[in-house]
Design a protein around this motif. Sequence first.
Motif, mmCIF file in Angstrom:
data_model
loop_
_atom_site.group_PDB
_atom_site.id
_atom_site.type_symbol
_atom_site.label_atom_id
_atom_site.label_comp_id
_atom_site.label_asym_id
_atom_site.label_seq_id
_atom_site.Cartn_x
_atom_site.Cartn_y
_atom_site.Cartn_z
ATOM 1 N N GLU A 47 23.685 37.421 35.203
ATOM 2 C CA GLU A 47 24.658 36.385 34.856
ATOM 3 C C GLU A 47 24.974 36.403 33.363
ATOM 4 N N GLU A 48 23.942 36.632 32.546
ATOM 5 C CA GLU A 48 24.152 36.662 31.094
ATOM 6 C C GLU A 48 24.989 37.863 30.676
ATOM 7 N N MET A 49 24.824 38.987 31.374
ATOM 8 C CA MET A 49 25.519 40.211 30.999
ATOM 9 C C MET A 49 26.919 40.296 31.613
ATOM 10 N N ARG A 50 27.210 39.448 32.605
ATOM 11 C CA ARG A 50 28.518 39.479 33.256
ATOM 12 C C ARG A 50 29.591 39.094 32.244
ATOM 13 N N PRO A 51 30.642 39.876 32.160
ATOM 14 C CA PRO A 51 31.700 39.532 31.206
ATOM 15 C C PRO A 51 32.399 38.239 31.624
ATOM 16 N N ALA A 52 32.913 37.559 30.640
ATOM 17 C CA ALA A 52 33.632 36.309 30.911
ATOM 18 C C ALA A 52 34.907 36.632 31.678
ATOM 19 N N PRO A 53 35.331 35.736 32.552
ATOM 20 C CA PRO A 53 36.583 36.006 33.280
ATOM 21 C C PRO A 53 37.755 36.010 32.309
ATOM 22 N N PRO A 54 38.787 36.770 32.619
ATOM 23 C CA PRO A 54 39.955 36.791 31.727
ATOM 24 C C PRO A 54 40.622 35.417 31.709
ATOM 25 N N ASP A 55 41.338 35.131 30.645
ATOM 26 C CA ASP A 55 42.022 33.846 30.544
ATOM 27 C C ASP A 55 43.236 33.777 31.459
ATOM 28 N N TRP A 56 43.891 34.922 31.671
ATOM 29 C CA TRP A 56 45.130 34.948 32.453
ATOM 30 C C TRP A 56 45.116 36.151 33.389
ATOM 31 N N LEU A 57 45.778 35.996 34.521
ATOM 32 C CA LEU A 57 45.866 37.079 35.500
ATOM 33 C C LEU A 57 47.303 37.241 35.956
ATOM 34 N N LEU A 58 47.693 38.492 36.168
ATOM 35 C CA LEU A 58 48.993 38.790 36.761
ATOM 36 C C LEU A 58 48.748 39.330 38.163
ATOM 37 N N GLN A 59 49.342 38.660 39.150
ATOM 38 C CA GLN A 59 49.189 39.086 40.538
ATOM 39 C C GLN A 59 50.322 40.032 40.885
ATOM 40 N N HIS A 60 49.943 41.229 41.313
ATOM 41 C CA HIS A 60 50.934 42.247 41.658
ATOM 42 C C HIS A 60 51.272 42.176 43.129
ATOM 43 N N GLY A 61 52.487 42.639 43.461
ATOM 44 C CA GLY A 61 52.930 42.686 44.846
ATOM 45 C C GLY A 61 52.215 43.790 45.604
ATOM 46 N N LEU A 62 52.565 43.933 46.858
ATOM 47 C CA LEU A 62 51.906 44.940 47.687
ATOM 48 C C LEU A 62 52.179 46.361 47.199
ATOM 49 N N ASN A 63 53.322 46.572 46.541
ATOM 50 C CA ASN A 63 53.625 47.917 46.041
ATOM 51 C C ASN A 63 53.026 48.168 44.655
ATOM 52 N N ARG A 64 52.388 47.168 44.079
ATOM 53 C CA ARG A 64 51.688 47.251 42.790
ATOM 54 C C ARG A 64 52.617 47.457 41.590
ATOM 55 N N ARG A 65 53.939 47.439 41.798
ATOM 56 C CA ARG A 65 54.849 47.618 40.673
ATOM 57 C C ARG A 65 55.347 46.286 40.130
ATOM 58 N N ASN A 66 55.718 45.400 41.037
ATOM 59 C CA ASN A 66 56.262 44.121 40.578
ATOM 60 C C ASN A 66 55.149 43.076 40.469
ATOM 61 N N VAL A 67 55.383 42.099 39.616
ATOM 62 C CA VAL A 67 54.432 41.011 39.424
ATOM 63 C C VAL A 67 54.918 39.829 40.236
ATOM 64 N N ASP A 68 54.042 39.302 41.100
ATOM 65 C CA ASP A 68 54.406 38.193 41.984
ATOM 66 C C ASP A 68 54.122 36.825 41.395
ATOM 67 N N ALA A 69 53.018 36.716 40.650
ATOM 68 C CA ALA A 69 52.622 35.395 40.162
ATOM 69 C C ALA A 69 51.735 35.535 38.937
ATOM 70 N N VAL A 70 51.671 34.451 38.176
ATOM 71 C CA VAL A 70 50.781 34.359 37.017
ATOM 72 C C VAL A 70 49.729 33.305 37.366
ATOM 73 N N HIS A 71 48.473 33.604 37.030
ATOM 74 C CA HIS A 71 47.353 32.700 37.324
ATOM 75 C C HIS A 71 46.524 32.454 36.068
ATOM 76 N N VAL A 72 45.823 31.319 36.051
ATOM 77 C CA VAL A 72 44.768 31.084 35.076
ATOM 78 C C VAL A 72 43.582 31.943 35.532
ATOM 79 N N GLY A 73 42.772 32.428 34.601
ATOM 80 C CA GLY A 73 41.725 33.399 34.910
ATOM 81 C C GLY A 73 40.738 33.021 35.986
ATOM 82 N N ASP A 74 40.431 31.747 36.141
ATOM 83 C CA ASP A 74 39.426 31.360 37.138
ATOM 84 C C ASP A 74 40.038 30.758 38.401
ATOM 85 N N CYS A 75 41.283 31.058 38.674
ATOM 86 C CA CYS A 75 41.977 30.504 39.842
ATOM 87 C C CYS A 75 41.391 31.080 41.134
#
Length: 116
Positions: A47-75
Amino acid sequence: MSDEPSRLELLRFARRVVVQQATAALRQLDGWIEVEERREAERRRGEEMRPAPPDWLLQHGLNRRNVDAVHVGDCWAAAKSGRCQPASREQAVEALRAGVQACVHCRPDTALGLLD
């Protein structure tokens, strides 16, 4: 004298057997305790060595090219989708300004201060 042991000898023998069995049981319990302490220490270290979650996340579509949504890192919704990549604050802001949908559960647009 008779060949049969006396009642006192039998009681002493029984006592030795009980002490021997109790000692063996304590050794076994001590071993289990050591194993569990090791596991707990490894879990804490992990747990101590686990990196902190990112602050922001970009959710990609099924084809991995387009971005579908923006999330807070711990969503939780982002974790459930399995299609998210870490993003910087600038990337998240840029995506939201480009019209990418903000997650309705974690509301990154509110966290970024971009609500109109």
